[in-house]
Design an enzyme around this catalytic site. Structure first.
Site, PDB file in Angstrom:
ATOM      1  N   PRO A  86       0.764  -1.222   0.087  1.00  0.00           N
ATOM      2  CA  PRO A  86      -0.039   0.076  -0.011  1.00  0.00           C
ATOM      3  C   PRO A  86       1.071   1.151  -0.005  1.00  0.00           C
ATOM      4  O   PRO A  86       0.388   2.456  -0.309  1.00  0.00           O
ATOM      5  CB  PRO A  86      -0.818  -0.313   1.349  1.00  0.00           C
ATOM      6  CG  PRO A  86      -0.597  -1.190   1.880  1.00  0.00           C
ATOM      7  CD  PRO A  86       0.600  -2.032   1.005  1.00  0.00           C
ATOM      8  N   GLU A 113      -0.160  -7.585   8.666  1.00  0.00           N
ATOM      9  CA  GLU A 113       0.308  -6.024   8.716  1.00  0.00           C
ATOM     10  C   GLU A 113       1.061  -5.644   7.847  1.00  0.00           C
ATOM     11  O   GLU A 113       1.297  -4.297   7.509  1.00  0.00           O
ATOM     12  CB  GLU A 113       0.611  -5.743  10.094  1.00  0.00           C
ATOM     13  CG  GLU A 113      -0.655  -6.241  11.145  1.00  0.00           C
ATOM     14  CD  GLU A 113      -2.112  -5.747  10.788  1.00  0.00           C
ATOM     15  OE1 GLU A 113      -2.388  -4.596  10.590  1.00  0.00           O
ATOM     16  OE2 GLU A 113      -2.893  -6.681  10.501  1.00  0.00           O
ATOM     17  N   ARG A 151      -1.645  -7.841 -21.591  1.00  0.00           N
ATOM     18  CA  ARG A 151      -2.411  -7.444 -22.718  1.00  0.00           C
ATOM     19  C   ARG A 151      -1.335  -6.426 -23.539  1.00  0.00           C
ATOM     20  O   ARG A 151      -1.821  -6.216 -24.619  1.00  0.00           O
ATOM     21  CB  ARG A 151      -3.609  -6.842 -22.328  1.00  0.00           C
ATOM     22  CG  ARG A 151      -3.602  -5.508 -21.380  1.00  0.00           C
ATOM     23  CD  ARG A 151      -5.238  -5.161 -21.256  1.00  0.00           C
ATOM     24  NE  ARG A 151      -5.912  -4.559 -22.163  1.00  0.00           N
ATOM     25  CZ  ARG A 151      -5.391  -3.410 -22.939  1.00  0.00           C
ATOM     26  NH1 ARG A 151      -4.390  -2.573 -22.375  1.00  0.00           N
ATOM     27  NH2 ARG A 151      -6.425  -2.793 -23.636  1.00  0.00           N
ATOM     28  N   ASP A 165      -6.192   2.454 -26.243  1.00  0.00           N
ATOM     29  CA  ASP A 165      -6.637   2.253 -25.053  1.00  0.00           C
ATOM     30  C   ASP A 165      -6.928   3.873 -24.510  1.00  0.00           C
ATOM     31  O   ASP A 165      -6.226   4.818 -24.713  1.00  0.00           O
ATOM     32  CB  ASP A 165      -5.609   1.809 -24.225  1.00  0.00           C
ATOM     33  CG  ASP A 165      -5.481   0.524 -24.055  1.00  0.00           C
ATOM     34  OD1 ASP A 165      -6.355  -0.154 -24.452  1.00  0.00           O
ATOM     35  OD2 ASP A 165      -4.451  -0.189 -23.742  1.00  0.00           O
TER      36      ASP A 165
HETATM   37  C1  9D3 Z   1      -3.108  -2.240   9.477  1.00  0.00           C
HETATM   38  C2  9D3 Z   1      -2.007  -2.167   8.509  1.00  0.00           C
HETATM   39  N1  9D3 Z   1      -2.162  -1.352   7.387  1.00  0.00           N
HETATM   40  C3  9D3 Z   1      -2.102  -0.107   7.690  1.00  0.00           C
HETATM   41  C4  9D3 Z   1      -3.127   0.571   6.870  1.00  0.00           C
HETATM   42  C5  9D3 Z   1      -1.065  -1.686   6.586  1.00  0.00           C
HETATM   43  C6  9D3 Z   1      -1.214  -2.690   5.602  1.00  0.00           C
HETATM   44  C7  9D3 Z   1      -0.261  -3.582   5.066  1.00  0.00           C
HETATM   45  C8  9D3 Z   1      -0.923  -4.547   4.202  1.00  0.00           C
HETATM   46  C9  9D3 Z   1      -2.636  -2.639   4.903  1.00  0.00           C
HETATM   47  C10 9D3 Z   1      -3.003  -3.653   4.163  1.00  0.00           C
HETATM   48  C11 9D3 Z   1      -2.119  -4.537   3.576  1.00  0.00           C
HETATM   49  C12 9D3 Z   1      -2.566  -5.398   2.271  1.00  0.00           C
HETATM   50  N2  9D3 Z   1      -2.430  -4.576   1.136  1.00  0.00           N
HETATM   51  C13 9D3 Z   1      -1.549  -5.195   0.345  1.00  0.00           C
HETATM   52  O1  9D3 Z   1      -0.550  -5.786   0.520  1.00  0.00           O
HETATM   53  C14 9D3 Z   1      -1.661  -4.014  -0.894  1.00  0.00           C
HETATM   54  C15 9D3 Z   1      -2.375  -3.261  -1.382  1.00  0.00           C
HETATM   55  C16 9D3 Z   1      -3.422  -2.307  -0.894  1.00  0.00           C
HETATM   56  O2  9D3 Z   1      -3.984  -2.680   0.601  1.00  0.00           O
HETATM   57  N3  9D3 Z   1      -3.828  -1.431  -1.687  1.00  0.00           N
HETATM   58  C17 9D3 Z   1      -3.538  -1.202  -2.790  1.00  0.00           C
HETATM   59  N4  9D3 Z   1      -2.649  -1.548  -3.373  1.00  0.00           N
HETATM   60  C18 9D3 Z   1      -1.827  -2.702  -2.551  1.00  0.00           C
HETATM   61  S1  9D3 Z   1      -0.417  -3.517  -3.252  1.00  0.00           S
HETATM   62  C19 9D3 Z   1      -0.436  -4.438  -1.945  1.00  0.00           C
END
Ligand code: 9D3
Length: 242
Positions: A86, A113, A151, A165
């Site tokens: 994220p 997490e 793609r 696209d």
């Molecule tokens: C409570 C922990 N989070 C704080 C907001 C951290 C967290 C770690 C891992 C939140 C989500 C995740 C799992 N998500 C991903 O691994 C992830 C992701 C996403 O959640 N949103 C957009 N792109 C991606 S790429 C990997």
């Protein structure tokens, strides 16, 4: 091209790779896709991949060693190791186009997490997020990235499709119609049936500009626009005189 994914949920990928365009790309040998269970590189009878966070706090953190062993085995020359996270750089069409030029993309999916910081610092070349919303792991984002990249590979799409696209032209697409000519009380615009290819092209461009102006005006700032496009936009922005 080779695409590899490391995950503790390899089963999540089965449907995506069995059907549709991603499956066709893999069959056409345009790319080889490998899904790898991280537990293969975990130790002990229980093949544990996570552990408590140093300093405390809720939730588990993914251990670094299995990722390091996986990448050691799977990384090819010129390959790019990408952590799905994220906190990564936002995934866009231009990132997809960049990845489509590489000999290998190796995607690491996190769960819980998060992932031990050493994975990010010492193992990954890149870190990608698919948008500002919280998911439960990197698997769905990895599928999104694979779909968008595959793609673009030569021979996967019909000739010229990727060039059209909406994010390649910088505009949203306008409306499309198929048969019947009238349905739900709505008729297909006359110009599309006219057989006048020039008029059709002008109408499509105008509708693409209209839709982009209405829904995503932010895209207009970086879209490649002609003088004629700008004239049409000015006209569309003008309130109609009644
Ligand atoms: C409570 C922990 N989070 C704080 C907001 C951290 C967290 C770690 C891992 C939140 C989500 C995740 C799992 N998500 C991903 O691994 C992830 C992701 C996403 O959640 N949103 C957009 N792109 C991606 S790429 C990997």
């Amino acid at each position: 091209m080779k695409i590899d994914v490391v995950t503790i949920f390899p089963g999540m990928f089965a449907g995506v790779f069995a059907e549709g365009m991603v499956a066709r790309a893999a069959q056409a040998a345009t790319c080889t896709i490998g899904v790898h269970d991280l537990r293969r590189w975990a130790e002990g009878r229980h093949q544990v991949t996570d552990d408590y966070a140093f300093g405390g706090g809720p939730g588990m953190v993914m251990k670094p060693e299995p990722f390091f062993r996986a990448v050691g085995e799977l990384k090819a020359p010129g390959g790019r190791v990408i952590l799905m996270s994220p906190q990564g750089r936002p995934f866009t069409q231009s990132v997809a186009a960049e990845l489509a030029t590489l000999p290998q993309v190796l995607l690491l999916c996190g769960r819980y997490e998060g992932v031990d910081e050493r994975v990010r610092l010492a193992l990954c070349d890149d870190e990608i997020s698919i948008g500002d919303y919280v998911l439960t792991g990197g698997e769905l984002p990895a599928m999104v990235v694979i779909d968008a990249v595959v793609r673009l590979l030569p021979g996967v799409l019909a000739e010229g499709s990727a060039e059209g696209d909406s994010f390649a032209t910088g505009l949203l697409e306008g409306p499309q119609y198929t048969r019947p000519r009238e349905f739900a009380g709505i008729a297909v615009p006359e110009v599309l049936i006219s057989g006048d290819h020039g008029a059709v092209a002008r109408w499509r461009r105008r509708e693409a500009l209209r839709r982009t102006l209405e829904r995503r005006p932010d895209l207009l700032a970086s879209a490649p626009l002609t003088e004629e496009d700008r004239r049409i936009l000015a006209e569309l922005s003008q309130p109609p005189v009644i």
